[in-house]
Scaffold this motif. Structure first.
Motif, short mmCIF file in Angstrom:
data_model
loop_
_atom_site.label_atom_id
_atom_site.label_comp_id
_atom_site.label_asym_id
_atom_site.label_seq_id
_atom_site.Cartn_x
_atom_site.Cartn_y
_atom_site.Cartn_z
N GLU A 115 -7.55 -10.82 -8.71
CA GLU A 115 -7.01 -9.46 -8.51
C GLU A 115 -7.04 -8.56 -9.66
OE1 GLU A 115 -4.12 -6.76 -6.35
OE2 GLU A 115 -5.50 -8.38 -5.86
N ALA A 116 -7.04 -9.01 -10.93
CA ALA A 116 -7.43 -7.70 -11.92
C ALA A 116 -8.55 -7.52 -11.62
CB ALA A 116 -6.92 -8.55 -13.49
N TRP A 128 -4.69 -14.11 -9.98
CA TRP A 128 -4.40 -12.82 -10.46
C TRP A 128 -5.49 -12.51 -11.22
CZ3 TRP A 128 -0.79 -10.57 -8.08
CH2 TRP A 128 0.39 -11.48 -7.40
N MET A 185 -12.07 -1.34 -8.57
CA MET A 185 -11.82 0.08 -8.04
C MET A 185 -11.58 1.21 -9.02
SD MET A 185 -11.60 -0.86 -4.76
CE MET A 185 -11.21 0.69 -4.44
N VAL A 186 -11.04 0.90 -10.10
CA VAL A 186 -10.77 2.06 -11.10
C VAL A 186 -12.34 2.46 -11.37
CG1 VAL A 186 -10.62 2.41 -13.61
CG2 VAL A 186 -8.80 1.13 -12.29
N THR A 193 0.77 -1.24 -0.05
CA THR A 193 0.04 0.15 0.08
C THR A 193 0.96 1.19 -0.30
OG1 THR A 193 -1.80 -1.02 1.10
CG2 THR A 193 -1.84 1.32 1.38
N GLN A 214 3.40 1.34 -3.27
CA GLN A 214 2.86 1.24 -4.72
C GLN A 214 1.72 2.11 -4.67
OE1 GLN A 214 2.20 -2.63 -6.43
NE2 GLN A 214 3.77 -3.56 -5.60
N ALA A 215 0.63 2.12 -3.90
CA ALA A 215 -0.41 2.80 -4.07
C ALA A 215 -0.25 3.91 -3.80
CB ALA A 215 -1.62 2.18 -3.38
N ARG A 259 -9.19 -4.81 -9.12
CA ARG A 259 -8.52 -3.66 -9.37
C ARG A 259 -9.31 -2.77 -10.39
NH1 ARG A 259 -2.84 -2.84 -8.03
NH2 ARG A 259 -2.19 -4.69 -6.58
#
Length: 240
Positions: free
Chosen positions: A157-158, A154, A164-165, A2, A5-6, A161
């Motif tokens: 996970e994608a 993954w 979240m976008v 976090t 990266q974020a 994300r």
């Protein structure tokens, strides 16, 4: 991840965390990185014993008293702890835990911090983080965050994300077009802004979007378009 990266390149003003993060490892990490923090404390037996020994409580309001202590967790460095005691018969909906059989009418909450602020300010600052739960609820109810699980980690996970976008795009729309942060959920925006009957026509060599709206709602929708027309990226947006 976090922080690295974020939040890379961003100034973190305060870290607020619930008791699930209360470990000496994380407290030491935050202090090493010079982050201000307020963290809820797990009521381990040694913490309960220290709370039991407190006296000279400060009355904040009817049914709420505050105190502080210097305490070391798991052989860590001494830190400042804020303790909140709530009287159940005066505040029956108060949160916290009943720690002592000898005092069944009280609930306790405890926080550790490196901020040098008055006790009531520490407690009030921590309490404002509860709005995060509303954002998590919105992600689950409106964006389906908890209704999918793909076979590959993954891939999951994608998908997470991308959700979240989508949420961040809706947050930008709420902020810049509607001029408020969180009052309108995606469910509300669907019915008021997106799920509308519309069609395109050609007029004066231009493509015109026709939207089916009642006369009362048209000025409100025109206001949204006028807000958007005055904007262009990059968008400077603060979530402070």
């Amino acid at each position: 991840e976090t922080f690295d990266q974020a939040l890379a390149g961003k100034k973190v003003g305060l870290v607020r965390a619930d008791s699930g993060f209360y470990t000496e490892e994380l407290l030491s990490y935050l202090e090493e990185k010079q982050h201000n923090y307020i963290m809820a404390v797990r009521m381990y037996p040694n913490v309960k014993s220290a709370v039991w020994g407190l006296d000279n409580w400060i009355s904040l309001s009817p049914g709420i008293e505050l105190n502080s202590m210097i305490f070391s967790h798991e052989n860590g460095k001494p830190r400042r702890y804020i303790v909140v005691k709530k009287q159940v018969d005066i505040r029956p909906d108060s949160t916290g835990k009943q720690l002592f059989d000898e005092l069944p009418g009280y609930r306790y909450s405890c926080y550790v911090t490196n901020l040098d602020l008055p006790l009531d300010q520490i407690w009030n600052i921590y309490n404002t983080w509860a709005d995060c739960e509303n954002r998590i609820k919105e992600l689950k109810d409106d964006f389906g965050l908890d209704s999918f699980c793909l076979q590959d980690f993954w891939a999951t996970e994608a998908s997470f994300r991308f959700i979240m976008v989508a949420y961040n795009l809706m947050s930008l729309f709420r902020h810049f077009a509607l001029n408020h942060h969180n009052r309108a959920t995606l469910r509300t925006l669907k019915s008021y802004c997106f799920a509308l009957g519309a069609w395109t026509v050609s007029h004066a060599n231009k493509t015109v979007l026709k939207i089916s709206l009642t006369a009362k709602k048209r000025p409100w929708m025109k206001g949204i378009f006028s807000q958007i027309n005055n904007l262009s990226p990059p968008f400077n947006y603060s979530n402070a």
